[in-house]
Design an enzyme around this catalytic site. Structure first.
Site, PDB file in Angstrom:
ATOM      1  N   SER A 124       0.866  -1.182   0.000  1.00  0.00           N
ATOM      2  CA  SER A 124       0.000   0.000   0.000  1.00  0.00           C
ATOM      3  C   SER A 124       0.902   1.230   0.000  1.00  0.00           C
ATOM      4  CB  SER A 124      -0.903  -0.005   1.238  1.00  0.00           C
ATOM      5  OG  SER A 124      -0.158   0.145   2.423  1.00  0.00           O
TER       6      SER A 124
ATOM      7  N   HIS B  72      -3.253  -6.018   2.554  1.00  0.00           N
ATOM      8  CA  HIS B  72      -2.355  -7.058   3.072  1.00  0.00           C
ATOM      9  C   HIS B  72      -3.032  -8.397   3.289  1.00  0.00           C
ATOM     10  CE1 HIS B  72       0.411  -3.694   4.825  1.00  0.00           C
ATOM     11  NE2 HIS B  72       0.460  -3.778   3.517  1.00  0.00           N
TER      12      HIS B  72
ATOM     13  N   GLU C  91       1.712  -9.449   7.032  1.00  0.00           N
ATOM     14  CA  GLU C  91       2.558  -9.020   8.150  1.00  0.00           C
ATOM     15  C   GLU C  91       2.438  -9.947   9.350  1.00  0.00           C
ATOM     16  OE1 GLU C  91       1.948  -4.799   8.744  1.00  0.00           O
ATOM     17  OE2 GLU C  91       2.982  -4.354   6.861  1.00  0.00           O
TER      18      GLU C  91
ATOM     19  N   ASP D 167      -3.713   1.139  11.833  1.00  0.00           N
ATOM     20  CA  ASP D 167      -3.285   1.789  10.600  1.00  0.00           C
ATOM     21  C   ASP D 167      -4.428   1.596   9.615  1.00  0.00           C
ATOM     22  OD1 ASP D 167      -2.267   2.822   8.303  1.00  0.00           O
ATOM     23  OD2 ASP D 167      -0.559   1.456   8.137  1.00  0.00           O
TER      24      ASP D 167
ATOM     25  N   HIS E 139       8.663  -1.319   9.430  1.00  0.00           N
ATOM     26  CA  HIS E 139       8.975  -2.278   8.370  1.00  0.00           C
ATOM     27  C   HIS E 139       8.085  -1.968   7.157  1.00  0.00           C
ATOM     28  CE1 HIS E 139       5.335  -5.027   9.476  1.00  0.00           C
ATOM     29  NE2 HIS E 139       5.062  -3.761   9.632  1.00  0.00           N
TER      30      HIS E 139
ATOM     31  N   LYS F  55       6.972  -0.524  14.594  1.00  0.00           N
ATOM     32  CA  LYS F  55       6.021  -1.556  14.164  1.00  0.00           C
ATOM     33  C   LYS F  55       6.730  -2.468  13.173  1.00  0.00           C
ATOM     34  CE  LYS F  55       3.516   0.567  10.268  1.00  0.00           C
ATOM     35  NZ  LYS F  55       2.216   0.642   9.599  1.00  0.00           N
TER      36      LYS F  55
HETATM   37  P1  PGA Z   1       3.120  -1.234   3.079  1.00  0.00           P
HETATM   38  O1  PGA Z   1       2.218  -1.112   4.379  1.00  0.00           O
HETATM   39  O2  PGA Z   1       4.482  -1.643   3.500  1.00  0.00           O
HETATM   40  O3  PGA Z   1       2.394  -2.260   2.258  1.00  0.00           O
HETATM   41  O4  PGA Z   1       3.103   0.128   2.445  1.00  0.00           O
HETATM   42  C1  PGA Z   1       2.694  -0.664   5.600  1.00  0.00           C
HETATM   43  C2  PGA Z   1       1.948   0.553   6.071  1.00  0.00           C
HETATM   44  O5  PGA Z   1       1.025   1.058   5.402  1.00  0.00           O
HETATM   45  O6  PGA Z   1       2.290   1.074   7.117  1.00  0.00           O
HETATM   46 ZN    ZN Z   2       0.698   2.714   6.951  1.00  0.00          ZN
END
Ligand code: PGA
Ligand code: ZN
Length: 424
Positions: free
Chosen positions: A40, A153, A203, A240, A361, A384
């Site tokens: 994202s 995710h 995740e 989030d 991360h 995180k």
């Molecule tokens: P991403 O998500 O690593 O897929 O961008 C993590 C986040 O949005 O914090």
């Molecule tokens: Zn985020």
């Protein structure tokens, strides 16, 4: 001095290619760094260079970025003192020559930047957190465990991307990790008992097909209690939302309904009243600045409002947010900006402006643990790295255990103090 720089294509936690860089110094030190990758991603992130050759990895290969390291970025810094991080990062940025690091790729540049820092630390015989942070680096961050995965995710119906457990009442990082893992296992049992699937998202959190976002928070509260902890004082909650992902033409699509930003803000006010939530990330879309301002006015004194896609670890976007009074916290992702020096600049600006920081991360990760050291280096107080399960997530938490042990009596766990200023 930097003697040679090598790079290769490796796999990340989603089975997609990513860049790994190795730096060799003239004293024989060799260190490597691997680059993470988001799903994202924010529109304003530095550019991740992929080959686009559909005959390899569906176009996601990174051989161009690997070649850029070997042919251009590496040779540009050979002979330079590895401890000159800012100068090296400058050279990398100039060698690329574009505003968003799109020519050689931010993935190529970041790999070199981080590998140089690790080599310099090793050469100085210092742990990375001490080398980057100096003698005052001593605060162990509160881990925000993403235990329910939705959004981009997971293939479930949950709109919000991440539901966090934040063990703010623990007295050490090791204890926080234990509390998180214990609650994670109880949560699995609760989901199972209620008839939900317990498969995992990107995740490491569970990805049940919950009927609503509130249901996710209810499950967290239940799991915390059943694990023997007190919701709020022992383990708080966080979200989030990753709202950019369900924002279209001025409308937010959540729980199968259309929402204006003002309606969504009221919804968040209600959530913060009903649940022990200490942090909400990307509650609104990355370019909805006016609505972000209204949200910050409504909730900013009570809860941490984190900008991820909003700020993309970019000092310029953060400066705009600070000027406007938007959000009160910066999410820190090294690959959003592409060099260690610029990352530290963004963190400095945040801290000087009274904004908190949370190291992060990406949903596509590797076994690299650099962000654990960086979080301690700057005394961030928050990190995180996903669920307390799956090795690419746990690698960072395990590194924090080692750092806490190494610091001994000097170690301080951030705990509630990480969020204290929002409790007014
Ligand atoms: P991403 O998500 O690593 O897929 O961008 C993590 C986040 O949005 O914090
Ligand atoms: Zn985020």
């Amino acid at each position: 001095l930097i003697e040679a720089v090598n790079a290769r294509e490796i796999l990340d936690s989603r089975g997609n290619p990513t860049v790994e860089v190795e730096v060799l110094l003239d004293d024989g030190v060799v260190q490597r760094a691997a680059v993470p990758s988001g799903a994202s991603t924010g529109a304003f992130e530095a550019y991740e260079l992929r080959d686009g050759d559909k005959s390899r990895y569906g176009g996601k290969g990174v051989l161009k970025a690997v070649d850029a390291v070997i042919d251009e970025l590496g040779p540009a810094i050979e002979g330079v003192d590895a401890s000159e991080q800012r100068i090296i990062d400058e050279i990398l940025i100039e060698t690329d020559g574009t505003e968003n690091k799109s020519r050689t790729g931010a993935n190529a540049i970041l790999g070199v930047s981080l590998a140089v820092a690790k080599a310099a630390a090793d050469s100085a015989d210092l742990p990375l957190f001490r080398y980057v942070g100096g003698p005052n680096a001593h605060v162990l961050p509160v881990p925000l465990f993403n235990v329910i995965n939705g959004g981009e995710h997971a293939d479930n119906g949950i709109d919000m991307q991440e539901f966090f457990l934040a063990p703010i009442g623990a007295s050490t990082f090791a204890e926080a990790l234990r509390w998180g893992a214990e609650t994670y296992h109880v949560l699995k049992g609760e989901l199972k008992a209620a008839g939900f699937a317990t498969g995992l998202g990107d995740e490491g959190g569970f990805a049940p097909d919950l009927p609503s976002n509130r249901e996710g928070l209810d499950f967290l509260v239940k799991a915390i209690e059943k694990a023997g902890f007190t919701p709020g004082s022992d383990i708080a909650l966080g979200l989030d939302v990753a709202a950019t992902e369900f924002f279209n033409d001025g409308v937010y699509r959540l729980d199968n309904k259309d929402w204006t930003a003002a309606e969504l803000t009221d919804y968040y006010v209600g959530l913060v009243d009903a649940y022990p939530i200490v942090t909400i990330e990307d509650a609104l879309a990355e370019d909805d600045w006016d609505s972000w301002k209204a949200l910050t006015d409504a909730l900013g004194a009570k809860v941490q409002l984190v900008g991820d896609d909003l700020f993309v670890t970019n000092p310029e976007r953060l400066a705009r947010g600070i000027d406007l009074g938007v959000a009160n916290s910066l999410l820190v992702k090294v690959n959003q900006i592409g060099t260690l020096s610029e990352t530290l600049d963004a963190v400095d600006l945040a801290h000087r402006s009274g904004y908190t920081t949370m190291f992060s991360h990406r949903s596509g990760e590797t076994e690299d643990t650099t962000i654990a050291d960086l979080a301690v280096a700057v005394n961030s107080g928050q990190i995180k790295s996903g669920a307390p399960a799956r090795s690419e997530r746990v690698a960072k938490y395990n590194q924090l255990l080692r750092i806490e042990e190494e610091l001994g009596d000097a170690a301080e766990f951030a705990g509630r103090s990480a969020f204290r200023r929002f409790k007014g």
